[in-house]
Design a protein around this motif. Structure first.
Motif, PDB file in Angstrom:
ATOM      1  N   PHE A 233       0.819  -1.199   0.000  1.00  0.00           N
ATOM      2  CA  PHE A 233       0.000   0.000   0.000  1.00  0.00           C
ATOM      3  C   PHE A 233       0.863   1.263   0.000  1.00  0.00           C
ATOM      4  CE2 PHE A 233      -3.128  -3.098   1.216  1.00  0.00           C
ATOM      5  CZ  PHE A 233      -4.259  -2.640   0.557  1.00  0.00           C
ATOM      6  N   ARG A 234       2.139   1.080  -0.305  1.00  0.00           N
ATOM      7  CA  ARG A 234       3.061   2.196  -0.207  1.00  0.00           C
ATOM      8  C   ARG A 234       2.629   3.375  -1.094  1.00  0.00           C
ATOM      9  NH1 ARG A 234       8.665   1.452  -1.888  1.00  0.00           N
ATOM     10  NH2 ARG A 234       8.021  -0.707  -2.136  1.00  0.00           N
ATOM     11  N   TYR A 235       2.201   3.041  -2.317  1.00  0.00           N
ATOM     12  CA  TYR A 235       1.849   4.118  -3.249  1.00  0.00           C
ATOM     13  C   TYR A 235       0.445   4.657  -2.987  1.00  0.00           C
ATOM     14  CZ  TYR A 235       5.941   2.265  -5.488  1.00  0.00           C
ATOM     15  OH  TYR A 235       7.208   1.852  -5.719  1.00  0.00           O
ATOM     16  N   ALA A 236      -0.389   3.815  -2.361  1.00  0.00           N
ATOM     17  CA  ALA A 236      -1.765   4.233  -2.129  1.00  0.00           C
ATOM     18  C   ALA A 236      -1.839   5.330  -1.074  1.00  0.00           C
ATOM     19  CB  ALA A 236      -2.613   3.044  -1.711  1.00  0.00           C
ATOM     20  N   ALA A 237      -0.987   5.202  -0.043  1.00  0.00           N
ATOM     21  CA  ALA A 237      -1.097   6.112   1.100  1.00  0.00           C
ATOM     22  C   ALA A 237      -0.967   7.572   0.662  1.00  0.00           C
ATOM     23  CB  ALA A 237      -0.010   5.773   2.123  1.00  0.00           C
ATOM     24  N   GLY A 238      -0.012   7.848  -0.232  1.00  0.00           N
ATOM     25  CA  GLY A 238       0.221   9.229  -0.641  1.00  0.00           C
ATOM     26  C   GLY A 238      -0.918   9.825  -1.439  1.00  0.00           C
ATOM     27  N   SER A 239      -1.665   8.972  -2.132  1.00  0.00           N
ATOM     28  CA  SER A 239      -2.686   9.514  -3.034  1.00  0.00           C
ATOM     29  C   SER A 239      -4.038   9.681  -2.368  1.00  0.00           C
ATOM     30  CB  SER A 239      -2.822   8.610  -4.257  1.00  0.00           C
ATOM     31  OG  SER A 239      -3.062   7.294  -3.818  1.00  0.00           O
ATOM     32  N   ILE A 240      -4.141   9.208  -1.104  1.00  0.00           N
ATOM     33  CA  ILE A 240      -5.442   9.287  -0.428  1.00  0.00           C
ATOM     34  C   ILE A 240      -5.896  10.736  -0.299  1.00  0.00           C
ATOM     35  CG2 ILE A 240      -6.545   9.016   1.830  1.00  0.00           C
ATOM     36  CD1 ILE A 240      -5.121   6.315   2.010  1.00  0.00           C
ATOM     37  N   GLY A 241      -4.957  11.626   0.027  1.00  0.00           N
ATOM     38  CA  GLY A 241      -5.299  13.049   0.184  1.00  0.00           C
ATOM     39  C   GLY A 241      -5.965  13.596  -1.060  1.00  0.00           C
ATOM     40  N   GLY A 242      -5.376  13.297  -2.233  1.00  0.00           N
ATOM     41  CA  GLY A 242      -5.922  13.789  -3.496  1.00  0.00           C
ATOM     42  C   GLY A 242      -7.319  13.266  -3.750  1.00  0.00           C
ATOM     43  N   VAL A 243      -7.507  11.966  -3.496  1.00  0.00           N
ATOM     44  CA  VAL A 243      -8.822  11.353  -3.732  1.00  0.00           C
ATOM     45  C   VAL A 243      -9.864  11.979  -2.815  1.00  0.00           C
ATOM     46  CG1 VAL A 243     -10.139   9.209  -3.566  1.00  0.00           C
ATOM     47  CG2 VAL A 243      -7.864   9.201  -4.598  1.00  0.00           C
ATOM     48  N   VAL A 244      -9.471  12.181  -1.546  1.00  0.00           N
ATOM     49  CA  VAL A 244     -10.409  12.789  -0.599  1.00  0.00           C
ATOM     50  C   VAL A 244     -10.780  14.194  -1.049  1.00  0.00           C
ATOM     51  CG1 VAL A 244     -10.617  13.700   1.757  1.00  0.00           C
ATOM     52  CG2 VAL A 244      -9.709  11.405   1.382  1.00  0.00           C
ATOM     53  N   ALA A 245      -9.778  14.948  -1.528  1.00  0.00           N
ATOM     54  CA  ALA A 245     -10.058  16.313  -1.974  1.00  0.00           C
ATOM     55  C   ALA A 245     -11.012  16.302  -3.167  1.00  0.00           C
ATOM     56  CB  ALA A 245      -8.760  17.014  -2.350  1.00  0.00           C
ATOM     57  N   ALA A 246     -10.775  15.385  -4.121  1.00  0.00           N
ATOM     58  CA  ALA A 246     -11.636  15.303  -5.300  1.00  0.00           C
ATOM     59  C   ALA A 246     -13.050  14.924  -4.886  1.00  0.00           C
ATOM     60  CB  ALA A 246     -11.071  14.279  -6.287  1.00  0.00           C
ATOM     61  N   ALA A 247     -13.154  13.934  -3.985  1.00  0.00           N
ATOM     62  CA  ALA A 247     -14.470  13.507  -3.520  1.00  0.00           C
ATOM     63  C   ALA A 247     -15.173  14.664  -2.817  1.00  0.00           C
ATOM     64  CB  ALA A 247     -14.328  12.320  -2.578  1.00  0.00           C
ATOM     65  N   GLY A 248     -14.417  15.429  -2.040  1.00  0.00           N
ATOM     66  CA  GLY A 248     -14.997  16.575  -1.344  1.00  0.00           C
ATOM     67  C   GLY A 248     -15.540  17.607  -2.315  1.00  0.00           C
ATOM     68  N   TYR A 249     -14.788  17.853  -3.403  1.00  0.00           N
ATOM     69  CA  TYR A 249     -15.226  18.826  -4.393  1.00  0.00           C
ATOM     70  C   TYR A 249     -16.520  18.362  -5.060  1.00  0.00           C
ATOM     71  CZ  TYR A 249     -15.449  21.380  -8.753  1.00  0.00           C
ATOM     72  OH  TYR A 249     -15.894  22.125  -9.803  1.00  0.00           O
ATOM     73  N   VAL A 250     -16.532  17.096  -5.475  1.00  0.00           N
ATOM     74  CA  VAL A 250     -17.724  16.577  -6.153  1.00  0.00           C
ATOM     75  C   VAL A 250     -18.917  16.622  -5.203  1.00  0.00           C
ATOM     76  CG1 VAL A 250     -18.758  14.523  -7.184  1.00  0.00           C
ATOM     77  CG2 VAL A 250     -16.410  15.147  -7.728  1.00  0.00           C
ATOM     78  N   TRP A 251     -18.676  16.245  -3.960  1.00  0.00           N
ATOM     79  CA  TRP A 251     -19.775  16.256  -2.989  1.00  0.00           C
ATOM     80  C   TRP A 251     -20.308  17.672  -2.791  1.00  0.00           C
ATOM     81  CZ3 TRP A 251     -23.645  14.108  -0.822  1.00  0.00           C
ATOM     82  CH2 TRP A 251     -24.202  14.650   0.318  1.00  0.00           C
ATOM     83  N   SER A 252     -19.391  18.647  -2.690  1.00  0.00           N
ATOM     84  CA  SER A 252     -19.866  20.012  -2.449  1.00  0.00           C
ATOM     85  C   SER A 252     -20.639  20.520  -3.665  1.00  0.00           C
ATOM     86  CB  SER A 252     -18.701  20.946  -2.103  1.00  0.00           C
ATOM     87  OG  SER A 252     -17.967  21.239  -3.261  1.00  0.00           O
ATOM     88  N   ARG A 253     -20.200  20.136  -4.878  1.00  0.00           N
ATOM     89  CA  ARG A 253     -20.970  20.515  -6.069  1.00  0.00           C
ATOM     90  C   ARG A 253     -22.351  19.870  -6.009  1.00  0.00           C
ATOM     91  NH1 ARG A 253     -18.344  21.944 -11.175  1.00  0.00           N
ATOM     92  NH2 ARG A 253     -20.194  21.234 -12.246  1.00  0.00           N
ATOM     93  N   PHE A 254     -22.384  18.567  -5.683  1.00  0.00           N
ATOM     94  CA  PHE A 254     -23.650  17.841  -5.686  1.00  0.00           C
ATOM     95  C   PHE A 254     -24.593  18.400  -4.630  1.00  0.00           C
ATOM     96  CE2 PHE A 254     -26.378  14.344  -4.267  1.00  0.00           C
ATOM     97  CZ  PHE A 254     -26.982  14.017  -5.470  1.00  0.00           C
ATOM     98  N   ALA A 255     -24.078  18.574  -3.408  1.00  0.00           N
ATOM     99  CA  ALA A 255     -24.938  19.033  -2.313  1.00  0.00           C
ATOM    100  C   ALA A 255     -25.355  20.480  -2.534  1.00  0.00           C
ATOM    101  CB  ALA A 255     -24.201  18.897  -0.979  1.00  0.00           C
ATOM    102  N   GLY A 256     -24.437  21.293  -3.053  1.00  0.00           N
ATOM    103  CA  GLY A 256     -24.748  22.705  -3.229  1.00  0.00           C
ATOM    104  C   GLY A 256     -25.730  22.956  -4.354  1.00  0.00           C
ATOM    105  N   GLU A 257     -25.635  22.169  -5.433  1.00  0.00           N
ATOM    106  CA  GLU A 257     -26.466  22.431  -6.602  1.00  0.00           C
ATOM    107  C   GLU A 257     -27.647  21.479  -6.683  1.00  0.00           C
ATOM    108  OE1 GLU A 257     -23.666  22.341  -9.822  1.00  0.00           O
ATOM    109  OE2 GLU A 257     -22.578  24.045  -9.000  1.00  0.00           O
TER     110      GLU A 257
END
Lengths: 507, 161
Positions: A233-257
């Motif tokens: 999982f060495r490579y996965a750990a570093g990318s979690i932040g990016g995925v969370v940020a992307a998910a957060g953006y999509v969620w805020s678009r979905f919930a807001g609109e």
């Protein structure tokens, strides 16, 4: 719950020679609704800073839990006490000229917003307040970020009433006389007609077709493949932040609109949206400074457009992406219905054809002026599309071959104009024409025009905007309506799609 | 100079004070001269390729001193009936048209160096952050006159947003 009418005016209330202001209080529940925030902040600090120290303490778990809960309760109580004090010191009032808010415990603040400078009125229901039936009311004026006056919290009914009263007074509709000793006459809500509602299916589909989601999905796939191939999982750990940020953006678009609805009333455009936090916004006529329509490549097949707007007062507020959205996803047919709300007259004799040319066309059809052929080495793909069209009422700025873009600026709304030329452009005889609008998402610039054309346009547009300003509608949009007819800003749509407007007197 | 395209027929441009050249040269001299001196110290000690750094700074300084007078002379403004026109730039040129009625407020600014030279900058602000309507290097009396004239014209032609 109507606050008692006999609230004492605050000690720093202005002396008014004319009609006395009736001072009111916010709802009593305000300190309670605010106290949980203090508790949440305290909990956050406790978890962040002391979780390790707490873990090291040699005490039974129950005692530790009591410790934490006790700290939170204490924080909430302190918050509640301060909130109650703040509530006592907060009063607001509405006159025919201004809205007043006097608040603050140690640092007193008096905020007076002139009604003819009002840009938009929002009724917001944050999740917790919404569950218990409370709203906060926000009056935006054009002083940049933070130039709003917020009344939180009021009951839902009270917020509606206050909003209607503010809008009616701002519109210049005279308040009927209060009968002696009788209850105060309430301002009627301007009748409203809903125009369009965004289905959640389309919102979801539009998000799935956005570049951000596709890149995020590809990233997730890449990470999963990397995990399988390398078996760590060495490579996965570093990318979690990016995925969370992307998910957060999509969620805020979905919930807001979510459930975005656009409607029209005599007081202007009504926008309602939000999944958890619900918002109902009113943008009075003439307050939209500029509009943009954009279409990413993947939306082309569906004929979808995203409409955004510049409204003075909404601009510059960080994290408020959704407030500048006029409609998140609209088809061309719907665009033809929405645009007339903002710009009732496109200023050409063939508005539908001109709009189509502006949205998807290339070349010089329908009066567009594009980048000259000799400049095609600068814009190998876009030179035929990149263009400007000046109509009697507005200017249309078309650009983007893959990511189509159209900006519309009404003549009476341009703040100032300019032309610019860099060294390369000078060699080829080109210049950029800029339209300066208030802070917002709309990019209003025409790139790489012939320099003589640009100069002619500059002078022509300065003259047109001067002329348009002279004939601009009053800031108080109902003030000059002598007979109660449907306001002129909403006759028929471009293709006669809109039926007549509901007007104030027709209730 | 083929500036024909950026000249507008029937407009006579007022230019700004030449004292701005001295002020700008002084500021640029400080900003480029200090690193020049600092870079020259090791160059004197070690010699050879270390001279490249001070040479680059010196070249920039010469170029800036040559450019500044042209830049200052390229600045022009014109008070028309309804608008203020501002022209700027040698390599990157621009013209801005600001209607008086769109003015939100006027700034007159002078720093320690410009004050000694007796000049000031007048800047017009509209509701748009994109409006770049600053006229640097006006003699103080002219700056005060322009400020009053702009406020007056703005009041007379006041428009909403």
């Amino acid at each position: 719950m109507q606050p008692p009418p006999g609230v004492q005016p605050p000690p720093d209330a202005p002396e008014h020679a004319t009609a006395p202001i009736e001072w009111r209080r916010l709802h009593k529940v305000t300190p309670l609704l605010n106290a949980w925030k203090a508790a949440a902040v305290l909990l956050g600090i406790a978890v962040w800073n002391y979780s390790e120290a707490l873990a090291e303490l040699e005490l039974p778990v129950l005692q530790k839990a009591l410790f934490v809960i006790g700290a939170i309760v204490l924080g909430a109580l302190v918050g509640l006490g301060y909130g109650a004090l703040a509530w006592r010191r907060t009063q607001y009032g509405i006159s025919n000229e201004s809205v007043f808010l006097h608040s603050g415990v140690l640092w007193r603040q008096q905020r007076h917003v002139r009604l003819d400078r009002l840009q938009a009125v929002d009724v917001t229901q944050p999740l917790l307040a919404r569950l218990f039936g409370f709203s906060s009311l926000k009056i935006e004026s054009a002083g940049g970020a933070g130039s709003n006056l917020t009344l939180s919290y009021l009951t839902d009914d009270e917020a509606q009433r206050v909003r209607n009263e503010i809008l009616a007074r701002a519109a210049g509709v005279k308040q009927r006389e209060q009968p002696e000793g009788g209850p105060p006459v309430e301002a009627e809500a301007a009748p409203e007609r809903q125009l369009l509602e965004l289905s959640s299916g389309r919102l979801l589909a539009s998000l799935l077709r956005s570049a951000g989601v596709i890149i995020a999905a590809l990233a997730v796939v890449a990470v999963v493949v990397a995990v399988i191939v390398t078996d760590t999982f060495r490579y996965a750990a570093g990318s979690i932040g990016g995925v969370v940020a992307a998910a957060g953006y999509v969620w805020s678009r979905f919930a807001g609109e979510f459930s975005f609805r656009i409607g029209i009333s005599a007081d202007g455009i009504r926008l309602r949206h939000g999944l958890l936090e619900a918002k109902a916004r009113t943008v009075p006529p003439g307050r939209v400074q500029a509009i943009s329509l954009s279409q990413p490549l993947l939306w082309r097949g569906k004929d979808w457009w995203r409409l955004r707007m510049n409204v003075a007062g909404y601009g510059g507020e960080t994290g408020q992406d959704a407030t500048t959205v006029l409609f998140p996803v609209a088809t061309t047919q719907e665009v033809r219905q929405i645009l007339p709300l903002v710009l009732p007259d496109l200023g050409t004799d063939s508005p539908v054809e001109t709009l189509d040319a502006a949205l998807t066309g290339t070349g010089e059809d329908h009066g567009f002026v594009t980048t000259p052929r000799r400049a095609r080495f600068l814009d190998p793909f876009a030179w035929r599309r990149q263009g400007i069209r000046v109509t009697r009422t507005a200017v249309l700025l078309r650009s983007g071959v893959w990511w189509r873009y159209l900006a519309i600026v009404p003549h009476e709304r341009t703040q100032s104009l300019g032309i610019k030329q860099g060294p390369v452009e000078r060699r080829v005889g080109l210049a950029d024409l800029e339209f300066h609008s208030t802070t917002g998402p709309v990019l209003s610039k025409a790139y790489h025009l012939d320099v003589d054309v640009a100069r002619e346009l500059l002078l022509d547009l300065a003259e047109r905007s001067r002329e348009a300003r002279r004939h601009a509608a009053p800031e108080r949009w109902m003030a000059q309506a002598e007979q109660p007819v449907a306001p002129a800003f909403l006759r028929a749509g471009y293709a006669g799609v809109l039926p007549s407007t509901p007007d104030r007197s027709a209730q | 100079m083929e500036s024909a395209a950026f000249d507008i027929p029937g407009v006579t441009w007022s230019s700004v004070s030449d004292k701005l050249i001295g002020v700008r040269r002084l500021t640029t001299g400080i900003w480029l001269g200090l690193p020049l001196v600092i870079a020259a110290v090791p160059a004197v000690i070690f010699g050879g390729a270390v001279w490249i750094a001070p040479a680059v700074f010196a070249a920039f300084l010469v170029w800036a001193f040559w450019l500044i007078p042209r830049q200052v002379r390229a600045i022009g403004y014109a008070e028309l009936e309804e608008d203020l026109l501002i022209r700027k730039g040698v390599m990157f040129r621009s013209i801005v048209v600001v209607p008086y009625g769109r003015m939100q407020f006027v700034d007159v600014q002078a720093g320690p160096l410009t004050r000694r030279a007796g000049i000031a900058q007048v800047q017009l602000h509209t509701a748009s952050p994109g409006t770049d309507a600053a006229i640097p290097g006006l003699p103080e009396a002219e700056a005060a006159r322009l400020r009053d004239r702009l406020s007056e014209a703005g009041e007379a032609r006041l428009a909403g947003l």
